[in-house]
Write a protein that holds these residues in place. Structure first.
Motif, short mmCIF file in Angstrom:
data_model
loop_
_atom_site.label_atom_id
_atom_site.label_comp_id
_atom_site.label_asym_id
_atom_site.label_seq_id
_atom_site.Cartn_x
_atom_site.Cartn_y
_atom_site.Cartn_z
N LEU A 191 5.91 1.12 -10.78
CA LEU A 191 5.04 2.25 -10.45
C LEU A 191 5.82 3.56 -10.59
CD1 LEU A 191 2.29 3.29 -8.90
CD2 LEU A 191 3.91 3.53 -7.02
N VAL A 192 7.00 3.59 -10.01
CA VAL A 192 7.82 4.80 -10.04
C VAL A 192 8.16 5.17 -11.49
CG1 VAL A 192 10.11 5.72 -9.46
CG2 VAL A 192 8.75 4.53 -7.72
N GLU A 193 8.45 4.15 -12.31
CA GLU A 193 8.78 4.39 -13.71
C GLU A 193 7.58 4.97 -14.48
OE1 GLU A 193 10.29 1.39 -17.06
OE2 GLU A 193 11.41 1.28 -15.17
N GLU A 194 6.42 4.36 -14.26
CA GLU A 194 5.19 4.80 -14.91
C GLU A 194 4.86 6.22 -14.48
OE1 GLU A 194 3.89 2.25 -16.91
OE2 GLU A 194 2.88 3.99 -17.79
N LEU A 195 4.99 6.46 -13.18
CA LEU A 195 4.68 7.77 -12.59
C LEU A 195 5.56 8.86 -13.19
CD1 LEU A 195 3.42 9.50 -10.28
CD2 LEU A 195 5.18 8.61 -8.77
N SER A 196 6.87 8.65 -13.18
CA SER A 196 7.73 9.72 -13.69
C SER A 196 7.55 9.89 -15.20
CB SER A 196 9.20 9.52 -13.31
OG SER A 196 9.59 8.20 -13.56
N GLY A 197 7.36 8.77 -15.91
CA GLY A 197 7.13 8.86 -17.35
C GLY A 197 5.90 9.70 -17.67
N VAL A 235 1.18 -5.15 -7.66
CA VAL A 235 2.54 -5.65 -7.86
C VAL A 235 3.29 -5.52 -6.53
CG1 VAL A 235 2.72 -5.15 -10.31
CG2 VAL A 235 3.15 -3.33 -8.68
N ASP A 236 4.33 -6.31 -6.34
CA ASP A 236 5.00 -6.24 -5.04
C ASP A 236 6.33 -5.48 -5.08
OD1 ASP A 236 6.37 -8.09 -6.42
OD2 ASP A 236 6.00 -9.78 -5.07
N ARG A 237 6.55 -4.77 -6.21
CA ARG A 237 7.74 -3.93 -6.28
C ARG A 237 7.31 -2.51 -6.64
NH1 ARG A 237 11.46 -4.65 -10.10
NH2 ARG A 237 9.82 -5.38 -11.49
N GLY A 263 -2.94 -2.50 -14.84
CA GLY A 263 -3.08 -3.58 -13.86
C GLY A 263 -2.20 -3.42 -12.62
N TYR A 264 -1.72 -2.20 -12.36
CA TYR A 264 -0.86 -2.01 -11.18
C TYR A 264 -1.65 -1.84 -9.89
CZ TYR A 264 3.10 -1.11 -14.34
OH TYR A 264 4.07 -1.20 -15.27
N VAL A 265 -2.91 -1.46 -10.03
CA VAL A 265 -3.68 -1.09 -8.84
C VAL A 265 -4.68 -2.18 -8.45
CG1 VAL A 265 -5.34 0.58 -7.92
CG2 VAL A 265 -3.46 1.37 -9.34
N ARG A 266 -4.59 -2.63 -7.19
CA ARG A 266 -5.58 -3.60 -6.73
C ARG A 266 -6.80 -2.86 -6.17
NH1 ARG A 266 -2.74 -7.66 -3.65
NH2 ARG A 266 -2.57 -8.68 -5.67
N LYS A 302 0.84 -1.20 0.00
CA LYS A 302 0.00 0.00 0.00
C LYS A 302 0.87 1.24 0.00
CE LYS A 302 -3.84 -2.09 2.50
NZ LYS A 302 -4.58 -2.11 3.76
N VAL A 303 0.65 2.11 -0.98
CA VAL A 303 1.45 3.33 -1.06
C VAL A 303 0.56 4.56 -1.26
CG1 VAL A 303 3.50 2.20 -2.05
CG2 VAL A 303 1.77 3.19 -3.56
#
Ligand SMILES: [Zn+2]
Length: 449
Positions: A75-81, A69-71, A33-36, A2-3
């Protein structure tokens, strides 16, 4: 895992909106599909309007999600992109754009940043020390810059008081063209019916729509209200006349007055917000109608300005020396180098009693008597009656203003200020029927067209 993700500084004077960037981000994370699940409504957090280094609308956003996802890396890559892409699209400044990713629940430790960014000027070295103390738990994919003040403050919002806003985004091909939004009649009807608990969709005083921004903003319409589910219902009854990209419901600190913290006169320095309680020393009505007051709290005296646009001058001009007031707003430095509180809330705590003293009437003929000379009582100019023992007539003058809280109307209230329609309401923070992401195409938080 959870972030929470906080974002600020991704809009520009050419367009874009931090809420819109978050909408795009959330949509993409879900599609990939990153978000549960979504852990709460996205937050739209307005910060100190007095600081010069702010983004348009001084609002930052945050969102809490459970990742599928458990890493953190994808997410960080998608976010900054996505944010780099967004800033380029709106011709913004990437050196002011910030994203912060923190473990969900860390928000408690960022509370201090929120309070400071809401009521004061935040120095970057202060922010740096907070980030350092949190160690590896804070990830800043775009680096550390001024935008991080808002991004971290949004993550630290207390949410003890809240309202909601449903933001409708224009189809990108329409941005820049004149808005075709619901008309004044529909929005007036929406607010006045009270059925959907919306407020300030329009301004009854001027008859103008207040739910639509101007210019190149991607927002078509923002409906503010107290209940997130009812906002979605309201959207369904409002006919939206142009194609839209989608919409999102934000939990927000708008209209909460949360920046109005009690402060002593000496603490009310430029760039700070707060309330001063004290005694009115002077009242001056300026040509044009603004009212400038001098108020003392016993420790010092502060100048306060009540501007005509707020609609509060009609009350402020009735104040006199000796009245006890509480004035809230933000402090700016005027050209004469003196700090001045720009008033957004005027509370009359106690009114000085004013009396009219007149000569008594003649007990024989009823005419108003004259003084017969110092210590000699009164003499009637009509019948000549004299009396040494009569007392002057004293009557209490009506003040034309009552003890109470006076607030600006919807046309002039700032994002954080309490507008007149919410006067006296205990806002609290309602929870809506937030659904899992599996439901989200169907209902509630995000509408995807
Ligand atoms: Zn007389």
């Amino acid at each position: 895992m959870k972030v929470s993700i906080g974002i600020d500084g991704v809009d520009s004077q050419h367009g874009g909106c931090t809420t819109h960037a978050l909408y795009r981000l959330f949509k993409r994370l879900v599609e990939k599909g990153y978000v549960r699940s979504l852990l709460d409504y996205p937050y739209l957090v307005r910060l100190n309007p007095a600081v010069p280094r702010k983004t348009r609308g001084n609002g930052a956003v945050a969102i809490g999600v459970e990742l599928a996802v458990d890493r953190l890396d994808p997410l960080v890559e998608e976010l900054s992109g996505l944010l780099v892409e967004y800033v380029a699209q709106v011709r913004g400044d990437l050196s002011k754009a910030c994203a912060a990713v923190v473990p969900y629940g860390l928000t408690e430790r960022l509370r201090e940043v929120y309070t400071k960014a809401l009521t004061d000027f935040v120095h970057l070295d202060y922010l740096g020390s907070i980030i350092k103390s949190l160690g590896d738990s804070v990830v800043l994919p775009l680096g550390m810059n001024w935008g991080c003040v808002g991004a971290l403050a949004a993550l630290g919002w207390s949410r003890s008081v809240c309202t909601y806003e449903l933001l409708v985004y224009r189809d990108p091909s329409y941005v820049g063209s004149p808005r075709r939004a619901p008309d004044v009649g529909a929005l007036a009807e929406l607010d006045s019916s009270r059925e959907y608990e919306t407020f300030c969709s329009y301004d009854p005083e001027s008859g103008r729509i207040t739910a639509t921004p101007g210019g190149p903003d991607p927002v078509l319409l923002g409906i503010r209200g107290l209940d997130p589910d009812k906002l979605v219902e309201a959207l369904r009854v409002l006919a939206i006349p142009e194609p839209i990209e989608g919409w999102m419901v934000f939990k927000t600190n708008q209209a909460s007055g949360e920046h109005m913290i009690p402060r002593a006169s000496l603490e009310l320095k430029p760039l700070r917000t707060g309330c001063l309680a004290g005694v009115v020393r002077e009242v001056a009505v300026r040509p044009g109608g603004d009212v400038v007051l001098s108020v003392s709290d016993g420790l010092g005296e502060l100048r306060a300005a009540v501007f005509k646009e707020t609609g509060l001058t009609r009350y402020a001009r009735l104040l006199v020396a000796g009245d006890v007031v509480r004035l809230c707003g933000s402090v700016k430095l005027w050209d004469d180098d003196r700090p001045t509180l720009h008033v957004e809330l005027l509370e009359v705590v106690d009114l000085e009693e004013r009396y009219l003293r007149r000569n008594p009437r003649c007990p024989k003929c009823g005419s108003r008597m004259e003084s017969a000379g110092r210590g000699k009582g009164y003499r009637c100019p009509k019948c000549g009656f004299r009396a040494a023992d009569l007392r002057p007539e004293v009557s209490r003058l009506p003040r034309g203003i009552d003890v109470g809280v006076y607030l600006p109307g919807c046309g002039s209230v700032k994002h954080l200020g309490i507008p007149m329609p919410l006067s006296g309401l205990d806002l609290g923070c309602r929870e809506g029927s937030l659904r899992a992401v599996s439901d989200f195409y169907r209902i509630d938080v995000v509408g995807v067209v």
